[in-house]
Write a protein that holds these residues in place. Structure first.
Motif, PDB file in Angstrom:
ATOM      1  N   GLU A   3       0.853  -1.181   0.000  1.00 48.08           N
ATOM      2  CA  GLU A   3       0.000   0.000   0.000  1.00 48.08           C
ATOM      3  C   GLU A   3       0.890   1.232   0.000  1.00 48.08           C
ATOM      4  O   GLU A   3       1.783   1.359   0.843  1.00 48.08           O
ATOM      5  N   ARG A   4       0.661   2.145  -0.926  1.00 51.68           N
ATOM      6  CA  ARG A   4       1.550   3.302  -1.055  1.00 51.68           C
ATOM      7  C   ARG A   4       1.384   4.302   0.076  1.00 51.68           C
ATOM      8  O   ARG A   4       2.274   5.102   0.344  1.00 51.68           O
ATOM      9  N   GLY A   5       0.228   4.296   0.745  1.00 47.40           N
ATOM     10  CA  GLY A   5      -0.033   5.246   1.819  1.00 47.40           C
ATOM     11  C   GLY A   5       0.177   4.645   3.194  1.00 47.40           C
ATOM     12  O   GLY A   5       0.484   3.457   3.338  1.00 47.40           O
ATOM     13  N   PRO A   6      -0.033   5.439   4.250  1.00 49.39           N
ATOM     14  CA  PRO A   6       0.179   4.975   5.618  1.00 49.39           C
ATOM     15  C   PRO A   6      -1.114   4.499   6.285  1.00 49.39           C
ATOM     16  O   PRO A   6      -2.215   4.699   5.757  1.00 49.39           O
ATOM     17  N   TRP A   7      -0.979   3.872   7.445  1.00 49.97           N
ATOM     18  CA  TRP A   7      -2.115   3.696   8.327  1.00 49.97           C
ATOM     19  C   TRP A   7      -2.476   5.085   8.866  1.00 49.97           C
ATOM     20  O   TRP A   7      -1.608   5.889   9.170  1.00 49.97           O
ATOM     21  N   ARG A   8      -3.772   5.345   8.995  1.00 52.88           N
ATOM     22  CA  ARG A   8      -4.238   6.658   9.428  1.00 52.88           C
ATOM     23  C   ARG A   8      -4.507   6.707  10.935  1.00 52.88           C
ATOM     24  O   ARG A   8      -4.858   5.703  11.549  1.00 52.88           O
ATOM     25  N   ASP A   9      -4.314   7.900  11.484  1.00 56.21           N
ATOM     26  CA  ASP A   9      -4.467   8.114  12.928  1.00 56.21           C
ATOM     27  C   ASP A   9      -5.955   8.289  13.260  1.00 56.21           C
ATOM     28  O   ASP A   9      -6.516   9.376  13.125  1.00 56.21           O
ATOM     29  N   THR A  10      -6.576   7.189  13.674  1.00 51.20           N
ATOM     30  CA  THR A  10      -7.981   7.212  14.059  1.00 51.20           C
ATOM     31  C   THR A  10      -8.145   6.490  15.387  1.00 51.20           C
ATOM     32  O   THR A  10      -7.261   5.738  15.820  1.00 51.20           O
ATOM     33  N   VAL A  11      -9.263   6.692  16.025  1.00 50.24           N
ATOM     34  CA  VAL A  11      -9.536   6.021  17.300  1.00 50.24           C
ATOM     35  C   VAL A  11      -9.446   4.504  17.151  1.00 50.24           C
ATOM     36  O   VAL A  11      -8.796   3.844  17.981  1.00 50.24           O
ATOM     37  N   PRO A  12     -10.064   3.884  16.127  1.00 50.88           N
ATOM     38  CA  PRO A  12      -9.929   2.427  15.998  1.00 50.88           C
ATOM     39  C   PRO A  12      -8.489   1.962  15.839  1.00 50.88           C
ATOM     40  O   PRO A  12      -8.079   0.977  16.469  1.00 50.88           O
ATOM     41  N   ASN A  13      -7.702   2.653  15.000  1.00 50.89           N
ATOM     42  CA  ASN A  13      -6.329   2.205  14.768  1.00 50.89           C
ATOM     43  C   ASN A  13      -5.450   2.400  15.997  1.00 50.89           C
ATOM     44  O   ASN A  13      -4.522   1.624  16.235  1.00 50.89           O
ATOM     45  N   ARG A  14      -5.715   3.427  16.782  1.00 44.82           N
ATOM     46  CA  ARG A  14      -4.970   3.584  18.038  1.00 44.82           C
ATOM     47  C   ARG A  14      -5.346   2.474  19.018  1.00 44.82           C
ATOM     48  O   ARG A  14      -4.488   1.967  19.749  1.00 44.82           O
ATOM     49  N   SER A  15      -6.622   2.101  19.031  1.00 45.40           N
ATOM     50  CA  SER A  15      -7.054   1.061  19.971  1.00 45.40           C
ATOM     51  C   SER A  15      -6.458  -0.298  19.616  1.00 45.40           C
ATOM     52  O   SER A  15      -6.276  -1.152  20.489  1.00 45.40           O
ATOM     53  N   ILE A  16      -6.161  -0.514  18.333  1.00 49.70           N
ATOM     54  CA  ILE A  16      -5.516  -1.756  17.902  1.00 49.70           C
ATOM     55  C   ILE A  16      -4.080  -1.829  18.395  1.00 49.70           C
ATOM     56  O   ILE A  16      -3.518  -2.900  18.596  1.00 49.70           O
ATOM     57  N   GLY A  17      -3.477  -0.668  18.616  1.00 47.48           N
ATOM     58  CA  GLY A  17      -2.089  -0.608  19.042  1.00 47.48           C
ATOM     59  C   GLY A  17      -1.119  -0.316  17.922  1.00 47.48           C
ATOM     60  O   GLY A  17       0.098  -0.476  18.090  1.00 47.48           O
ATOM     61  N   LEU A  18      -1.627   0.131  16.776  1.00 42.76           N
ATOM     62  CA  LEU A  18      -0.746   0.457  15.661  1.00 42.76           C
ATOM     63  C   LEU A  18       0.089   1.693  15.977  1.00 42.76           C
ATOM     64  O   LEU A  18      -0.377   2.620  16.639  1.00 42.76           O
ATOM     65  N   LYS A  19       1.308   1.711  15.469  1.00 44.53           N
ATOM     66  CA  LYS A  19       2.223   2.826  15.697  1.00 44.53           C
ATOM     67  C   LYS A  19       2.481   3.551  14.370  1.00 44.53           C
ATOM     68  O   LYS A  19       2.110   3.087  13.307  1.00 44.53           O
ATOM     69  N   ASN A  20       3.157   4.680  14.479  1.00 45.36           N
ATOM     70  CA  ASN A  20       3.546   5.474  13.304  1.00 45.36           C
ATOM     71  C   ASN A  20       2.348   5.805  12.418  1.00 45.36           C
ATOM     72  O   ASN A  20       2.400   5.696  11.188  1.00 45.36           O
ATOM     73  N   LEU A  21       1.270   6.195  13.064  1.00 45.10           N
ATOM     74  CA  LEU A  21       0.063   6.552  12.330  1.00 45.10           C
ATOM     75  C   LEU A  21       0.201   7.952  11.741  1.00 45.10           C
ATOM     76  O   LEU A  21       0.696   8.868  12.383  1.00 45.10           O
ATOM     77  N   ALA A  22      -0.270   8.117  10.505  1.00 49.05           N
ATOM     78  CA  ALA A  22      -0.212   9.418   9.837  1.00 49.05           C
ATOM     79  C   ALA A  22      -1.555  10.120   9.996  1.00 49.05           C
ATOM     80  O   ALA A  22      -2.607   9.483   9.990  1.00 49.05           O
ATOM     81  N   PRO A  23      -1.540  11.439  10.134  1.00 48.88           N
ATOM     82  CA  PRO A  23      -2.789  12.149  10.389  1.00 48.88           C
ATOM     83  C   PRO A  23      -3.718  12.201   9.191  1.00 48.88           C
ATOM     84  O   PRO A  23      -3.284  12.191   8.037  1.00 48.88           O
ATOM     85  N   LEU A  24      -5.002  12.238   9.474  1.00 49.33           N
ATOM     86  CA  LEU A  24      -5.982  12.627   8.475  1.00 49.33           C
ATOM     87  C   LEU A  24      -5.849  14.123   8.236  1.00 49.33           C
ATOM     88  O   LEU A  24      -5.298  14.841   9.085  1.00 49.33           O
ATOM     89  N   PRO A  25      -6.344  14.636   7.122  1.00 49.99           N
ATOM     90  CA  PRO A  25      -6.214  16.076   6.852  1.00 49.99           C
ATOM     91  C   PRO A  25      -7.250  16.886   7.639  1.00 49.99           C
ATOM     92  O   PRO A  25      -8.119  17.544   7.076  1.00 49.99           O
ATOM     93  N   GLN A  26      -7.112  16.826   8.957  1.00 53.76           N
ATOM     94  CA  GLN A  26      -8.028  17.521   9.844  1.00 53.76           C
ATOM     95  C   GLN A  26      -7.343  18.758  10.410  1.00 53.76           C
ATOM     96  O   GLN A  26      -6.138  18.750  10.675  1.00 53.76           O
ATOM     97  N   GLY A  27      -8.099  19.832  10.629  1.00 56.49           N
ATOM     98  CA  GLY A  27      -7.525  21.046  11.203  1.00 56.49           C
ATOM     99  C   GLY A  27      -6.401  21.588  10.337  1.00 56.49           C
ATOM    100  O   GLY A  27      -6.502  21.668   9.111  1.00 56.49           O
TER     101      GLY A  27
END
Length: 514
Positions: free
Chosen positions: A34-58
């Motif tokens: 996958e060319r992109g990253p895992w995204r920083d969301t509540v579900p992905n944080r709860s899974i324990g994934l690291k190095n999450l990239a932000p969604l284009p928020q704020g």
């Protein structure tokens, strides 16, 4: 030594994620690029994934909004941020927007899980594929998404049934929607599902095209890909496929294809070999990869129909200047489909999309207030699938004509009437914008009328498959996510059957030798 794998999947959207889940559950060895990253969301944080990239928020809307921009006028695309969210491509006559990240287009879709507008969509394209045979996949995937239509009891703001200009807009029914709707309307709470994944119920204000940070929108990363990871799937994020090379048969190896890719985490070009290669990078990038591999790199041959029957799904996007007295940014990302009362444009579906996620964007307050009174108007109905995709002098080109697709005359008429009757304005670019590119590697019976067969396998290229929207034989008209998922499930199940039959033959041969 080059890595080798039984099944390699390129892309993690509705084509890649569905196939990966089924193949991993069947016990196959599967690697996903996958060319992109895992995204920083509540579900992905709860899974324990690291190095999450932000969604284009704020503020991240400015730093992580755009990933890549490209045009039919240039040989190369321009990457602004490898962890960016959106790719924008300007074709000749059409503009395309697609997303990047683990979970693909599920981060930008509105959660709609539509069946095709044409009831017999899958009939008459291949003798082994029919609407009746594909129906089971539609039902299964809707159930897996735990999707259902909204009702009045959900009390979603700005439903078309209510915000309809005193009855001028006629609702066309509610599709199933992949959204965690609050059990108690107006009071979203955090829940933990049976897999231990945390999500917030929908807050009705920030689950739209900029992603769903709370996890209220059902996206593929935690719904399909993460369960597949627990069953053995390996995901290599930030790895962008560059070319495919067909390997010569070897007595000591079952590998049939080599994929070269850029690892954006270390900047190196690496390679992996696969016995079975599934392309699911979305139509834009699957076609780009196939054409580059054949016409520029020389790694593939044949495919005389490649690039033909390209479709933009008849998509239309515009800014709807409603100057509403209410806050239109609240509600579902997209309200129910509608048409103007007494409309004669029966092929056209119209949608109102909320402009959401404004709270933390660093723009003046007066601009936010103005945007909350407006919306995005979307229309579609299925085009004639008569665009083309080619490479010419090293340039990747998509060629499309709005005037040669009759649906746009109906859309223009419908929107003109909406403007007049509601006393509003609509602003849109001259060329259509689509978020649903498809076709170009279509289902057919042979090289004479298509690129792939019923198994999704490319003709004369054993072990090479297309599982995304590039393989769709025609425009489904409505949101194509569910149709892509159904096609991917068909491709995966047929491949699993082939692999299991091969395993049985191998066991019998070993027993005979013993």
């Amino acid at each position: 030594m080059t890595k080798q794998v039984e099944v390699l999947i390129i892309g993690s959207g509705f084509g890649g994620a569905i196939a990966a889940r089924r193949l991993a559950a069947a016990g196959r060895e599967v690697l996903m690029l996958e060319r992109g990253p895992w995204r920083d969301t509540v579900p992905n944080r709860s899974i324990g994934l690291k190095n999450l990239a932000p969604l284009p928020q704020g503020r991240k809307a400015f730093t992580h909004g755009l990933r890549t921009v490209g045009s039919h006028l240039f040989k190369k695309t321009f990457t602004l941020n490898n962890k960016g969210f959106i790719e924008a491509y300007a074709g000749k006559g059409i503009n395309i927007i697609c997303s990047s990240g683990v979970g693909g287009g599920s981060h930008v879709y509105a959660g709609f899980l539509d069946r095709p507008l044409v009831a017999n969509y899958w009939d008459n394209h291949h003798p082994e594929i029919s609407q009746a045979k594909m129906e089971c996949y539609y039902d299964e995937i809707i159930k897996a998404f735990n999707a259902r239509p909204l009702t009045a009891a959900d009390k979603a703001p700005n439903r078309i049934e209510e915000a309809n200009y005193n009855g001028l807009l006629t609702p066309l029914g509610d599709p199933a929607i992949g959204m965690l709707v609050p059990e108690q309307p107006g009071f979203p709470v955090k829940i933990t599902d049976d897999n231990g994944i945390e999500r917030w119920e929908c807050d009705m204000k920030n689950n739209s095209f900029l992603g769903s940070p709370s996890g209220a929108k059902t996206t593929l990363d935690f719904t399909f890909i993460w369960p597949a990871v627990k069953q053995g799937l390996v995901v290599q994020e930030m790895c962008e496929a560059l070319s495919i090379h067909k390997l010569a048969p070897q007595d000591d190896s079952a590998m049939r294809y080599e994929v070269r890719y850029r690892n954006h985490q270390n900047g190196q070009v690496e390679s992996v070999q696969a016995e079975h290669l599934i392309l699911a990078a979305g139509a834009l990038n699957t076609l780009r990869l196939l054409l580059r591999s054949r016409d520029i790199e020389g790694g593939l041959t044949g495919m005389p129909r490649l690039g033909q029957k390209f479709s933009g799904n008849g998509d239309f996007f515009g800014v709807w200047k409603e100057n509403s007295a209410t806050d239109l940014s609240k509600g579902m990302p997209i309200a129910s489909p509608f048409r103007l009362k007494d409309s004669t444009n029966e092929r056209v579906i119209v949608l109102r999309a909320s402009i959401q996620g404004l709270d933390d964007v660093p723009v003046p307050s007066f601009l936010k207030r103005w945007l909350r009174k407006q919306s995005v108007i979307i229309a579609f109905g299925g085009d004639d699938s008569n665009g083309s995709v080619i490479t010419r002098r090293g340039k990747f080109k998509i060629i499309y004509s709005k005037n040669e697709n009759s649906i746009y005359a109906d859309i223009d008429d419908e929107l003109k009437n909406i403007k007049v009757r509601t006393k509003t304005k609509i602003f849109a670019p001259r060329n259509p914008v689509t978020v649903h590119p498809m076709g170009g590697a279509c289902l057919g019976t042979s090289n004479a009328d298509g690129v792939v067969g019923a198994e999704g396998e490319v003709f004369e290229h054993p072990g090479l498959y297309v599982a995304d929207s590039a393989a769709l034989p025609a425009s489904p008209g409505g949101a194509p996510s569910l149709t892509i998922a159904a096609w991917s499930a068909n491709v995966a199940d047929r491949l699993i059957k082939t692999l299991e039959e091969s395993d049985t033959i191998a066991v019998k041969e070993q027993q005979a030798v013993a």
